[in-house]
Design a protein around this motif. Structure first.
Motif, PDB file in Angstrom:
ATOM      1  N   THR A 188       0.815  -1.205   0.000  1.00 20.37           N
ATOM      2  CA  THR A 188       0.000   0.000   0.000  1.00 20.37           C
ATOM      3  C   THR A 188       0.854   1.264   0.000  1.00 20.37           C
ATOM      4  OG1 THR A 188      -1.762  -1.161   1.168  1.00 20.37           O
ATOM      5  CG2 THR A 188      -1.813   1.236   1.255  1.00 20.37           C
ATOM      6  N   ALA A 189       2.041   1.186   0.617  1.00 16.97           N
ATOM      7  CA  ALA A 189       2.953   2.331   0.684  1.00 16.97           C
ATOM      8  C   ALA A 189       4.381   1.846   0.518  1.00 16.97           C
ATOM      9  CB  ALA A 189       2.792   3.062   2.007  1.00 16.97           C
ATOM     10  N   ASP A 190       5.246   2.748   0.079  1.00 18.55           N
ATOM     11  CA  ASP A 190       6.675   2.450  -0.024  1.00 18.55           C
ATOM     12  C   ASP A 190       7.460   3.028   1.146  1.00 18.55           C
ATOM     13  OD1 ASP A 190       6.359   1.161  -2.540  1.00 18.55           O
ATOM     14  OD2 ASP A 190       6.331   3.119  -3.536  1.00 18.55           O
ATOM     15  N   VAL A 191       6.994   4.162   1.653  1.00 20.92           N
ATOM     16  CA  VAL A 191       7.627   4.844   2.784  1.00 20.92           C
ATOM     17  C   VAL A 191       6.528   5.262   3.746  1.00 20.92           C
ATOM     18  CG1 VAL A 191       8.972   6.850   3.530  1.00 20.92           C
ATOM     19  CG2 VAL A 191       9.536   5.718   1.373  1.00 20.92           C
ATOM     20  N   VAL A 192       6.746   5.009   5.038  1.00 25.30           N
ATOM     21  CA  VAL A 192       5.792   5.454   6.061  1.00 25.30           C
ATOM     22  C   VAL A 192       6.558   6.135   7.189  1.00 25.30           C
ATOM     23  CG1 VAL A 192       3.962   4.815   7.673  1.00 25.30           C
ATOM     24  CG2 VAL A 192       4.206   3.556   5.530  1.00 25.30           C
ATOM     25  N   VAL A 193       6.087   7.315   7.555  1.00 30.63           N
ATOM     26  CA  VAL A 193       6.606   8.007   8.730  1.00 30.63           C
ATOM     27  C   VAL A 193       5.724   7.574   9.895  1.00 30.63           C
ATOM     28  CG1 VAL A 193       7.049  10.246   9.801  1.00 30.63           C
ATOM     29  CG2 VAL A 193       7.413   9.941   7.344  1.00 30.63           C
ATOM     30  N   ALA A 194       6.325   6.868  10.857  1.00 29.97           N
ATOM     31  CA  ALA A 194       5.533   6.215  11.901  1.00 29.97           C
ATOM     32  C   ALA A 194       6.146   6.438  13.268  1.00 29.97           C
ATOM     33  CB  ALA A 194       5.416   4.718  11.626  1.00 29.97           C
ATOM     34  N   GLY A 195       5.301   6.472  14.272  1.00 28.02           N
ATOM     35  CA  GLY A 195       5.782   6.615  15.640  1.00 28.02           C
ATOM     36  C   GLY A 195       4.630   6.939  16.562  1.00 28.02           C
ATOM     37  N   ALA A 196       4.925   7.644  17.647  1.00 28.59           N
ATOM     38  CA  ALA A 196       3.880   7.963  18.611  1.00 28.59           C
ATOM     39  C   ALA A 196       4.259   9.168  19.439  1.00 28.59           C
ATOM     40  CB  ALA A 196       3.618   6.765  19.530  1.00 28.59           C
ATOM     41  N   THR A 197       3.244   9.798  20.022  1.00 24.40           N
ATOM     42  CA  THR A 197       3.459  10.993  20.836  1.00 24.40           C
ATOM     43  C   THR A 197       2.398  11.085  21.913  1.00 24.40           C
ATOM     44  OG1 THR A 197       3.775  13.398  20.749  1.00 24.40           O
ATOM     45  CG2 THR A 197       2.061  12.494  19.332  1.00 24.40           C
ATOM     46  N   ASP A 198       2.783  11.596  23.070  1.00 30.19           N
ATOM     47  CA  ASP A 198       1.837  11.922  24.134  1.00 30.19           C
ATOM     48  C   ASP A 198       2.466  12.970  25.047  1.00 30.19           C
ATOM     49  OD1 ASP A 198      -0.789  10.853  24.169  1.00 30.19           O
ATOM     50  OD2 ASP A 198      -0.018   8.845  24.621  1.00 30.19           O
ATOM     51  N   ALA A 199       1.649  13.907  25.484  1.00 29.37           N
ATOM     52  CA  ALA A 199       2.067  14.912  26.459  1.00 29.37           C
ATOM     53  C   ALA A 199       0.981  14.971  27.534  1.00 29.37           C
ATOM     54  CB  ALA A 199       2.250  16.269  25.781  1.00 29.37           C
ATOM     55  N   PRO A 200       0.986  14.003  28.452  1.00 30.03           N
ATOM     56  CA  PRO A 200      -0.145  13.858  29.377  1.00 30.03           C
ATOM     57  C   PRO A 200       0.050  14.482  30.750  1.00 30.03           C
ATOM     58  CG  PRO A 200       1.188  11.886  29.438  1.00 30.03           C
ATOM     59  CD  PRO A 200       1.899  12.860  28.511  1.00 30.03           C
ATOM     60  N   ILE A 201       1.151  15.213  30.964  1.00 24.88           N
ATOM     61  CA  ILE A 201       1.420  15.711  32.315  1.00 24.88           C
ATOM     62  C   ILE A 201       0.504  16.890  32.606  1.00 24.88           C
ATOM     63  CG2 ILE A 201       3.193  16.526  33.917  1.00 24.88           C
ATOM     64  CD1 ILE A 201       5.279  15.190  32.119  1.00 24.88           C
ATOM     65  N   SER A 202      -0.665  16.583  33.138  1.00 26.95           N
ATOM     66  CA  SER A 202      -1.713  17.573  33.385  1.00 26.95           C
ATOM     67  C   SER A 202      -2.514  17.138  34.605  1.00 26.95           C
ATOM     68  CB  SER A 202      -2.643  17.669  32.168  1.00 26.95           C
ATOM     69  OG  SER A 202      -3.365  16.461  32.017  1.00 26.95           O
ATOM     70  N   PRO A 203      -3.258  18.057  35.198  1.00 28.90           N
ATOM     71  CA  PRO A 203      -4.034  17.704  36.393  1.00 28.90           C
ATOM     72  C   PRO A 203      -4.994  16.537  36.183  1.00 28.90           C
ATOM     73  CG  PRO A 203      -3.881  20.079  36.198  1.00 28.90           C
ATOM     74  CD  PRO A 203      -3.286  19.515  34.945  1.00 28.90           C
ATOM     75  N   ILE A 204      -5.667  16.488  35.038  1.00 31.06           N
ATOM     76  CA  ILE A 204      -6.652  15.427  34.828  1.00 31.06           C
ATOM     77  C   ILE A 204      -5.988  14.056  34.776  1.00 31.06           C
ATOM     78  CG2 ILE A 204      -6.607  15.722  32.306  1.00 31.06           C
ATOM     79  CD1 ILE A 204      -9.621  14.645  34.464  1.00 31.06           C
ATOM     80  N   THR A 205      -4.803  13.975  34.153  1.00 34.88           N
ATOM     81  CA  THR A 205      -4.105  12.692  34.078  1.00 34.88           C
ATOM     82  C   THR A 205      -3.612  12.271  35.452  1.00 34.88           C
ATOM     83  OG1 THR A 205      -3.355  13.362  31.877  1.00 34.88           O
ATOM     84  CG2 THR A 205      -2.347  11.403  32.833  1.00 34.88           C
ATOM     85  N   LEU A 206      -3.026  13.211  36.192  1.00 43.57           N
ATOM     86  CA  LEU A 206      -2.570  12.883  37.541  1.00 43.57           C
ATOM     87  C   LEU A 206      -3.718  12.402  38.404  1.00 43.57           C
ATOM     88  CD1 LEU A 206       0.230  14.102  36.876  1.00 43.57           C
ATOM     89  CD2 LEU A 206       0.156  15.184  39.124  1.00 43.57           C
ATOM     90  N   ALA A 207      -4.869  13.064  38.298  1.00 41.42           N
ATOM     91  CA  ALA A 207      -6.016  12.677  39.110  1.00 41.42           C
ATOM     92  C   ALA A 207      -6.473  11.256  38.790  1.00 41.42           C
ATOM     93  CB  ALA A 207      -7.162  13.659  38.881  1.00 41.42           C
TER      94      ALA A 207
END
Length: 423
Positions: A188-207
């Motif tokens: 389906t593809a020859d090149v894929v830019v792949a990975g992951a990201t998260d920036a969860p350091i927030s009050p709701i995540t800590l709670a």
């Protein structure tokens, strides 16, 4: 499945301890920790008040003021990491067929920080029960839909092929790369830019994590708070970050003389269908994911040279994972170095699987196994070689990296030197 094989030819990392792959590897190879008291908001009312934060300035990292205003922090981390990966790969993306170029980005919690900030604005710091939408940013919709992360990366690299988000909790970073590999293998593809990201350091995540006591309350000593496989471990340290790769068909990479970090040789995912946060102690589902990934890679368990563990630092996870390694690798598990980089960069939820793949590829690149920092008093139930405290010189031709996530997700991925595998 076709005979197309998939190589990693570019790596970009934005993680606690420094921006860029070089800074990331320097931290890991020297066994330093990037965990500290939370500085981005007042966390005094929470049970766990430590995290692995990134000293990240988006404009210094090349983003324009308009991009900074538009994008949530997690999207910013993904785009900066993608740019580094593209540059590292040596590929000229403007010369690629955009319809044969794809993007897959993993994320567990999406634009947590953006949503948290916007809620504070429209609710006047939480004082308004009926929020005032007039104060919201016009880019708020992008914060609601994690697909905006993949869209931003696709725009940055000019990808017009298959573009998607993978959100499977804490295994998202492995699963997004596994999905990208399948896109290339199936043609389906020859090149894929792949990975992951998260920036969860927030009050709701800590709670949320405070409520289930998953994070460590060791607030008096942040640098040693994350203690995977140690007898004194009492929860994970929240983190943030992103890692993005350029994946391409191996034959094409070799023909253009690209530097190949590793071949992504095998991948599998399973679910225990058991409990939202609980794990069976025998590790059967993770062991099955490992078995299938090794079979797909045509790699014998005895060929595994290093295991990059999930190693969250919770009592149940570390025991579950140890049992899975023994079940999947047999006696070879006792002869194989295992380590958890969460001891140094924390647990960035959906991003960590990709960050750990980056660590695995770099361990192969430099012949060094990163350590499990803060492991001073081993748990008798966790009785494998967890490379305590100090990095170890060790040739690694085949690396197994695993992830475990709420909902029962268990994923495994195998990296190998291309010349070590039989097509």
């Amino acid at each position: 499945m076709s005979g197309r094989r998939v190589a990693i030819t570019g790596i970009g990392v934005t993680a606690p301890g420094g921006v860029g792959t070089k800074a990331f590897w320097d931290l890991l190879s020297h066994g330093r920790t990037a965990t500290r008291a939370i500085s981005t908001f007042d966390a005094s009312g929470f049970r766990s008040r430590v995290a692995a934060e990134i000293d990240f300035d988006p404009e210094q990292s090349g983003l324009s003021p308009q991009q900074v205003r538009r994008m949530d922090r997690a999207a910013q981390l993904a785009v900066v990491s993608a740019r580094e990966a593209v540059s590292d790969s040596g590929l000229e993306f403007v010369d690629l067929d955009p319809h044969r170029t794809g993007v897959t980005i993993g994320s567990a919690v999406g634009a947590t920080m953006g949503l948290d900030q916007e809620y504070r604005v429209v609710s006047d710091g939480g004082r308004l029960e009926l929020v005032d939408h007039r104060y919201a940013t016009k880019h708020l919709y992008d914060h609601f839909v994690p697909s905006s992360f993949s869209a931003e990366v696709a725009w940055a690299v000019g990808a017009e092929g298959p573009v998607s988000v993978v959100s499977t909790g804490c295994t998202s970073g492995i699963d997004s790369v596994g999905h990208a590999v399948e896109l290339i293998r199936e043609g389906t593809a020859d090149v894929v830019v792949a990975g992951a990201t998260d920036a969860p350091i927030s009050p709701i995540t800590l709670a949320c994590f405070d409520a289930i006591k998953a994070t460590t309350p060791r607030d008096d000593d942040p640098a040693t708070a994350s203690r995977p496989f140690d007898r004194s471990r009492n929860g994970f340290v929240l983190g943030e970050g992103a890692a993005v790769f350029v994946l391409e068909e191996l034959g094409a990479a070799l023909r253009r003389g690209a530097h190949v970090y590793a071949e992504v040789a095998g991948y599998a995912s399973r679910c225990n269908a058991f409990h939202m946060t609980g794990l069976r102690p025998d590790g059967a589902e993770m062991a099955e994911a490992i078995r299938v990934a090794l079979d797909e890679a045509r790699v014998d368990p005895t060929d595994v040279d290093y295991v990059n563990a999930h190693g969250s630092g919770t009592k149940q996870n570390d025991r579950h994972e140890t049992a899975a390694f023994k079940r999947a690798l047999g006696e070879h598990a006792r002869r194989t170095p295992v380590s958890s980089i969460k001891s140094m960069v924390g647990h960035s939820l959906g991003a960590i699987g990709s960050i750990e793949i980056a660590a695995s590829a770099l361990a192969m690149e430099y012949g060094v196994v990163p350590p499990t920092a803060n492991l001073r008093t081993p748990d008798p139930e966790c009785d494998l070689d967890y490379v305590p405290i100090t990095a170890r010189e060790h040739r690694t031709d085949t690396v197994l990296s695993v992830g475990s996530g709420f909902g029962g997700f268990q994923s495994a991925i195998v990296l190998a030197r291309p010349d070590r595998r039989t097509p």
